[in-house]
Every structure is written in structure tokens, then in C-alpha cells.
Design an enzyme around this catalytic site. Structure first.
Site, mmCIF file in Angstrom:
data_model
loop_
_atom_site.group_PDB
_atom_site.id
_atom_site.type_symbol
_atom_site.label_atom_id
_atom_site.label_comp_id
_atom_site.label_asym_id
_atom_site.label_seq_id
_atom_site.Cartn_x
_atom_site.Cartn_y
_atom_site.Cartn_z
ATOM 1 N N ASP A 56 0.859 -1.175 0.000
ATOM 2 C CA ASP A 56 0.000 0.000 0.000
ATOM 3 C C ASP A 56 0.904 1.237 0.000
ATOM 4 O O ASP A 56 2.075 1.173 0.342
ATOM 5 C CB ASP A 56 -0.898 -0.036 1.244
ATOM 6 C CG ASP A 56 -2.100 0.879 1.083
ATOM 7 O OD1 ASP A 56 -2.199 1.572 0.054
ATOM 8 O OD2 ASP A 56 -2.943 0.899 1.989
ATOM 9 N N ASP A 65 -8.358 -6.871 0.661
ATOM 10 C CA ASP A 65 -7.517 -6.953 1.855
ATOM 11 C C ASP A 65 -8.293 -6.332 2.994
ATOM 12 O O ASP A 65 -9.162 -5.467 2.765
ATOM 13 C CB ASP A 65 -6.212 -6.168 1.682
ATOM 14 C CG ASP A 65 -6.421 -4.682 1.925
ATOM 15 O OD1 ASP A 65 -6.956 -4.015 1.028
ATOM 16 O OD2 ASP A 65 -6.102 -4.192 3.018
#
Lengths: 379, 379
Positions: free
Chosen positions: B95, B274
Site C-alpha cells: 500500500d 484486503d
């Protein structure tokens, strides 16, 4: 099923080190052995699979005091005993709770009958007696159960140490009586090990060994050492005890100790050890390795991408690097606790397994002095 | 090496659910997929071996913000990237840190150039720009890297949402420029996924999808959902986005969600998910199982000696009982965190694997409604 047996396979010629085999209803244990401590029925931060596959534990320890408070005997009985409850199908030794209760200090009162104490969890009041501790041990169902004893602090005056030892002996009789009156609960034999006490006084230790020996138990333990006395004193008293305990029964030195304590005490004739040090110190970032002692928090490890312990026969120790473990410790990741605990326990099991090999091979003394030099150094 | 590719294998006739295969330089990923979150380079309380063998994870997620602060890019570069550093040889998605930085609330300031923020660890001041985030991503070396975006809170006024989306688009251009100027550092390809923003406004979401699509990335993500808006709104916006994103590229819905969110969003055409929920809730004693949701702290489980989840293809879930896990949770044993995390992640991976099977088999819709009924119930 059958009572615990002990076969003495080899005795070192240059020391009193022994290699043996203990047989219990849950399997064999090669001695000398280290027993990982699983106080509340779980070796902290380690799965039962890792205990078997990576650490190669042969027997684990649990604690009566903790299991009595949580989950309690009713749950353990319904589970079919601790072996069923925690899924560890191999041998288990359960400490009596004596040591834990005496550690409560302010929150307990010792009487002839037993010990009144307050739970460290909720302050509730309870009493342990030799009789009810044996009853609790029946519910836990460990293969080896320890007598309910008083463990005195260091230093301790002679009179207190003697009175306490005599109390421990009277309690020992009561433990055996109660155990003999009650049947094995889960179809396998539970073996009661008496505990030698007597503080740091040689005559008391000798007297206690004689009393304990007279009970003809399947194994014997030495308690009340490694409680703050100088290391040399601990070795002297251990030597005195092993000289005065039967050769044909396993000897268990309770709560000891560092890897070097263990090697020294193996050479004095001890067969069984337990200690929270590998797991507790591991959780604090101190690693025992085949190359020496590591404080993994030290910045010097931050870019050391070598395995944690390349020479240790343990997948975790070979898979993860020192740099990664240091990062996990610094970042407070739970995985750090797992890896460090596995490393340290696998190291302790490796150490006693190597010791046994060298006792059998006849070169224990030279291996020991060489190994001590390496494993004691700070990296 | 080669850029990420996506093969669409099957599309459900009754919904927009898809089964596909993502290929990266670290291996293939069967979609739909759930990615366990390993923020600081470790999936909390789970070993890399357990991720592979028990959870059957195919790709894990890490976070730029956390890895930048600890261990830092210098250590990661010297290690040879995150794959080498943590020993997870399979695909990794990183990320961008955008979401984390914006979560710092008081401790950050957004400018055209980038974001000034203070570390949650030591209060030190740092700046993230699209350019330096791409540089950090190069040092981490994840297979899939996310664009640096602004994630707005819910609710958010139209003007703020629009300005923020346009800023995210300008930053996206800068991310691509910087990435194209810098070489892959560790010999394999890093793939930048743009992120659709636009708050809860359909016209903005559509505009953002069009902009993102124009970048012709190897995969596209939807951010800024599941931040507090009603569930139905999240589904509507997800549906709008999947309709406006290319069919031939994987679609990643960031930070979503519950098992039922995941099944619903699979049916809307999402391929990748996720969420910290399985690990975080697991650590708090909430279990997702094939039979329903369990609060393992509940007293009713104290003598339930059945496996945690008999039907889940995961050794840990079948080996340990509900009663033992409850005991571990109540006794604050670290092993509780490990077992619960493995159970929940294995369940999430099982869920997406089953979903895929049924998409391929052509009975996804009926399987989904049946499964939702079972897994949503509170046991």
C-alpha cells in the site's frame, strides 16, 4: 498401564553425567532432558506442532496453581485431562503449585494443614493442602506429578529451613497417602516425585535426600535451588543431593537454569530440568544460540542477514534472519515472540541432546568445556 | 522480467463475479483473492510457514508508511527488498501509505506537493510526495505497488471530495512519471495500480474511473470505501466502479471487509481484497468459521471440545478445540492470538477459493446465498 521406569544407559567416567531413558504411559523421554514450561497448558508463543517438529520437545511442564484457577478442574476432567485438553499427546509433568503459592508472598499463610492463598487473578481465597493438590493433579492427569512442598527463600535461617523441610516431609507422606487412595482417572499411571528441600544447609539437604529416598518413588526432585544463592553454592548442593539420591531413578533439578547451569548440573548427575528462562528471555530479545548469546535489540544486528542460528537443527532458526527478527522486536510484532521462543527452546533441546550424545560417546567432559566457551560468549 | 498479466478464466452468468489468474514475477494468484495484511512486513501472530501451509495465502500486503519508518529503506535495500527481508517468496502488494498518513488526522498537512506528517512512533517530521513514495516503493520492491492518493473521510462535502479526487489524479500522473524514470531495483517488475477516489458521489467515482482507466495500468483499485458509509452505499459505489473499470484488468477493492462484504463484492466484479478484520478481530476473540461467527470468550465454549472449525482445510483449526482456545484467550496466552489469526485467515482464503470454484462451476449465485446464511449466523 505401568508406572514410570528409568533405564540408565551410560554413565560418564569423568563426571557423574548419565544418559538414560524414562518410559511413561505417554511415551519415552531420553535423558538428560529439558522440559519447556507451559504454565497454563500452553508453552508461551509456541504451537504444539512447533514444540514437536521444530523444538523437538519430549515432555512439557504445566502448573497446578495456574490450571486450578484457569480453566479449573471441572473443565480439565470433562476434557479427559490436560493431554486431551491441549492436544499435547506426549509426556507432561505438572508442578504442585507449592512454588507459585509461596511466590504470592503477602497473599498466603502457611499452616500445618496447608496453605491459604489469594488468587493473583481476582483475589479470591483458596486453600491448597497435600490432599487437594493430589486431587487436582488427578484431574490434570500429568504423567509426572510433584509433591506439595514449601520452597524457602534465600537466605533462610537454619531453624526456618529445618522446620520447613520437616513440614515438606510430613506433607509428602500425606501426598502419597492421598494418591494411593485415589485411582488414576484417565486410564494411565500418574507418578509422584518427592522434592528434596533443606535450604542451603548441607546436613538438612542430606537428611531430606534420605527421607525422600525412603519413599521409593519412581523419580526424585531437588527443589529450592536457583532462588538467589551464589552459583557455586547451587552446584555444591546439587552435587550433595545427587550423591544422596538413588542412582537408578531419574533426578530432576527444578527451575534450573541457564544453558551453562544445565551443562554443569548434567555433569553432577541431574537428568531433568525446567526453566522459564528460554521463553521469558526470548520474549525480551535475548537469544541463546550455538554461537553464543545475542541481544537482538542491539543495532548491530539491523543489517545482519545471516540466519538466526544456522547450525541449529530447527527450521525457524535457519529460515529467519537476525535482521528480520530485530525488526520484528523493535516493531513490537507478535511474530518476534514466536521466533525467539522457538529459537531458545530449540537451543535448549539441542544442548541436552548433544550432551546425551557425548555422554554415550564417552567424550562429554571435553565437549562440555569446549561448548561452554562458545555458548557463553556475548556476540 | 515481465509486467503483471491477468487472464480472465470465467465470468458468472448471473452476476459479475469473475475467476481469473494474475501472474507476477513472484508467481501466480488465483482470483478472487484475499490478501492477508502484514503491515510491518509480518502478518501479525502468524509465521510465514503457517501463511503458506495452513492459510494458503497467495499474496500478502505490506505498508509503505510502516516499512519506511521501521526498518527503513536502507535496511530493506541491503536485504534485497521485502521478499528477501521477511522470507516471503511469493507475491507482495505494498500500500502507498496514503491511507495511513491521512489516518494521522491532527498530525499531517496536505499540500499540492505532498503530505507533511509526524511519525506515530516518535513524533518525527516527514514528507510523503508521489515521487518519494515511488522511491520508497522501489526499495520495498513489492510486485504490486499502489499510487499515492488522498482517502477522504465519510461523510465528505462534494467540493472537498472533488478537489481531493483531482489532487489524487495529479498525484497519479506524478507517480507514473517517477516510476517510469526509475529502474526496477531487484530484477523483477513492479506494477503500479492507480486508485479510484471520489467519495460517495457517483459522478466523481465515474470520472475517477475514466481517469484511472486512461492510465492503462496492469490493474486498478477502488479506494475510500468501507470508511463508515452505509453498506448499501458501498455496494452501489463498488458496482458503479466495476462497470467503469476495464474488464481485462484485475480490480482491487481496498480495505474490504467482512466475509459477507467480500462475497457481495465478488458478485459485483471485484477480484482482490484486503482487510485487517480477520487478524484484528481474531486477536479480540471473534472467530469466522464455516459454521458461523463465534465469540470464543463466551462461557458456552468452555467445555466444547469439538475442533475450532472441523470443515476448514487447516490443521490448526482441526487440531485445537474451542474449549482450549477459549481457555487461552481467557488466560491471555499468546498462543490464542496465533490460533485465532490462523483460523480467521484460513477461513477468508477458504471463502475466496470456494467462491472461485463455484464461479467456474457456474453455480456461484446459489452457493453464495446458501453460504451467506450459514457464515453470517452467530453461534
Amino acid at each position: 498401564m505401568a508406572a514410570l521406569t528409568f533405564q540408565l544407559k551410560h554413565t560418564d567416567v569423568q563426571s557423574k553425567a548419565r544418559a538414560g531413558v524414562i518410559t511413561t504411559d505417554h511415551g519415552k523421554i531420553l535423558t538428560p532432558i529439558f522440559m519447556p514450561v507451559g504454565t497454563a497448558g500452553s508453552v508461551k508463543a509456541v504451537t504444539q506442532q512447533q514444540l514437536k517438529d521444530e523444538i523437538k520437545a519430549q515432555i512439557i511442564l504445566s502448573n497446578t496453581y495456574h490450571l486450578y484457577l484457569r480453566p479449573g478442574t471441572s473443565v480439565l476432567e470433562q476434557a479427559g485431562g490436560l493431554h486431551q485438553f491441549n492436544g499435547w499427546g506426549n509426556p507432561i509433568l505438572a508442578d504442585s503449585g507449592g512454588y507459585q503459592v509461596f511466590s504470592l508472598a503477602e497473599n498466603r499463610k502457611i499452616k500445618e494443614e496447608g496453605v491459604l492463598f489469594q488468587s493473583h487473578i481476582d483475589g479470591s481465597r483458596h486453600m491448597f493442602t497435600p490432599e487437594n493438590v493430589m486431587d487436582i493433579q488427578r484431574s490434570i492427569g500429568a504423567d509426572i506429578i510433584m509433591a506439595f512442598d514449601e520452597c524457602v527463600a534465600y537466605p533462610c535461617e537454619y531453624k526456618y529451613a529445618r522446620d520447613s523441610m520437616l513440614l515438606t516431609h510430613r506433607w509428602l507422606d500425606r501426598c502419597f497417602s492421598r494418591l494411593n487412595e485415589t485411582p488414576d482417572r484417565f486410564g494411565y499411571t500418574q507418578n509422584l516425585f518427592p522434592i528434596v528441600q533443606g535450604g542451603t544447609y548441607a546436613d538438612l539437604r542430606k537428611e531430606s535426600c534420605e527421607y525422600v529416598t525412603s519413599k521409593q518413588a519412581t523419580g526424585n526432585a531437588i527443589g529450592g535451588l536457583s532462588v538467589g544463592e551464589p552459583e557455586e553454592m547451587m552446584y555444591e548442593l546439587t552435587a550433595l543431593c545427587t550423591e544422596n539420591l538413588p542412582e537408578d531413578k531419574p533426578r530432576y533439578l527444578m527451575g534450573v537454569g541457564t544453558p551453562w547451569n544445565i551443562l554443569e548440573c548434567i555433569s553432577l548427575g541431574i537428568d531433568m530440568f525446567d526453566c522459564v528462562m528460554p521463553t521469558r528471555n526470548g520474549r525480551n530479545g535475548m537469544l541463546f544460540t550455538t554461537q553464543g548469546v545475542i541481544n537482538i535489540k542491539n543495532k548491530k544486528w539491523s543489517t545482519d542477514f545471516s540466519p538466526i542460528d544456522e547450525d541449529l537443527p530447527c527450521e525457524t532458526s535457519q529460515y529467519y534472519t537476525k535482521a528480520y527478527l530485530r525488526h520484528l522486536v523493535v516493531a513490537n510484532e507478535i511474530l518476534a515472540l514466536q521466533i525467539a521462543s522457538i529459537q531458545n527452546l530449540a537451543f535448549y533441546l539441542w544442548l541436552v541432546t548433544e550432551a546425551r550424545k557425548h555422554i554415550v560417546a564417552g567424550d562429554f567432559a571435553s565437549w562440555k568445556s569446549l561448548t561452554l566457551e562458545i555458548i557463553k560468549q556475548r556476540l
